[in-house]
Scaffold this active site. Sequence first.
Site, short mmCIF file in Angstrom:
data_model
loop_
_atom_site.label_atom_id
_atom_site.label_comp_id
_atom_site.label_asym_id
_atom_site.label_seq_id
_atom_site.Cartn_x
_atom_site.Cartn_y
_atom_site.Cartn_z
N SER A 76 -13.90 6.91 19.92
CA SER A 76 -12.71 7.33 19.19
C SER A 76 -13.17 8.07 17.95
O SER A 76 -13.98 7.57 17.18
CB SER A 76 -11.87 6.13 18.79
N ALA A 139 -12.50 2.94 8.69
CA ALA A 139 -12.60 2.23 9.96
C ALA A 139 -13.57 2.93 10.92
O ALA A 139 -14.27 2.27 11.70
CB ALA A 139 -11.22 2.11 10.61
N TYR A 140 -13.61 4.25 10.88
CA TYR A 140 -14.53 4.96 11.76
C TYR A 140 -15.98 4.61 11.43
O TYR A 140 -16.78 4.27 12.31
CB TYR A 140 -14.31 6.47 11.66
N SER A 141 -16.35 4.67 10.16
CA SER A 141 -17.70 4.30 9.74
C SER A 141 -18.02 2.86 10.12
O SER A 141 -19.09 2.56 10.66
CB SER A 141 -17.86 4.47 8.23
N LYS A 144 -18.34 2.45 14.05
CA LYS A 144 -19.56 3.03 14.61
C LYS A 144 -20.80 2.24 14.19
O LYS A 144 -21.76 2.12 14.97
CB LYS A 144 -19.68 4.50 14.21
#
Length: 344
Positions: A76, A139-141, A144
């Site tokens: 995502s 949230a992406y950091s 991942k």
Amino acid sequence: MTDHPVFITGASGYVGRNLVRHFVSKGQTVIGLVRSDAAAARVKALGGAPVIGDVLTSDLAPLMAGAGVLIHAAASLDHGPGAQAAADNREGTRRTFIAARDAGLTTAVQISTDSVLQSGQPLHNVTEDTPYPARPAGAYSAGKAQAEVIARGFSDDMRVLILRPRMVWGRDDSTALPTLVAAVKSGKFAWISGGDYLSSTTHIANLCHGVDLAIARGRAGQVYHITDGAPRTFRKTVTGLLATQGLAASHKSVPRGLLRSIAQTGDALYRLSGGRIRGPLSFQEYATSAVEITLNSLKAQRDLGYAPVITWEDGLAELRAASDRSDQPAVNADVLTGDIARAL
């Protein structure tokens, strides 16, 4: 090259389809996981063998049967303030690696990102042993980084390798370049504090080459930064990319501090409103595109024998040669900085 097929998740995405093309060109059998018939047709046209499924819902082990290497490129890319990207990237990685273990694959490559180190502060020549930040940019950091930890947790079952590129670009780019072009054409492009901070980049061919070398030579459980070599300023990078399309950016500039405040306020409003209010820019998007991010790739040079196979200049020439193509996807540039950050 392996005796068994390479299994690639996210095979119709920008990174995935170029990995399919790369390994097929070497005579390797490639199985590509996709989510639709249209995506399957694209992978088949590249010479891959598509299988339809979803890393979040499908029983993947039977689809991997007979493969020897997993390349997990599905993810995502949502850089917004919500938490779903973190959950999807964690769960997708967990389910994919469980399937690879159960199917008996011997090597797995996790395609990660410099975002795992992002906190909103500059990152100068960072190495692979740089700790994850206590407070990730978003949230992406966070997701991942957690995906990296999950992947490395399978090191007793298979040889796990993690590659981190930065700002992937190049041929048939369906992410950064179309977004930049749309922003300039709409008049919504502006530099962030002039754009004179450094940024590493990774041409798609260099990333594919790095994956190939990692499979052949990488040390189990290790992380490798893959870049184009010496960094350039963000302004020079974007100016060069736009020039391949016959475009030039305006001289408009927005102060970094102002954008940071807007991003922090927007994230706070998102949380307080239960997701009903979203600002024009998330803090994750700010961290991705507004400060220096340069990666040290000496470890990949030492362990893998990595060196870029395409230079910045040759990559630009390749883009210029293809600039008259009309098949570039349309991009909505309603929010300049946020859209470009998501593309990066």
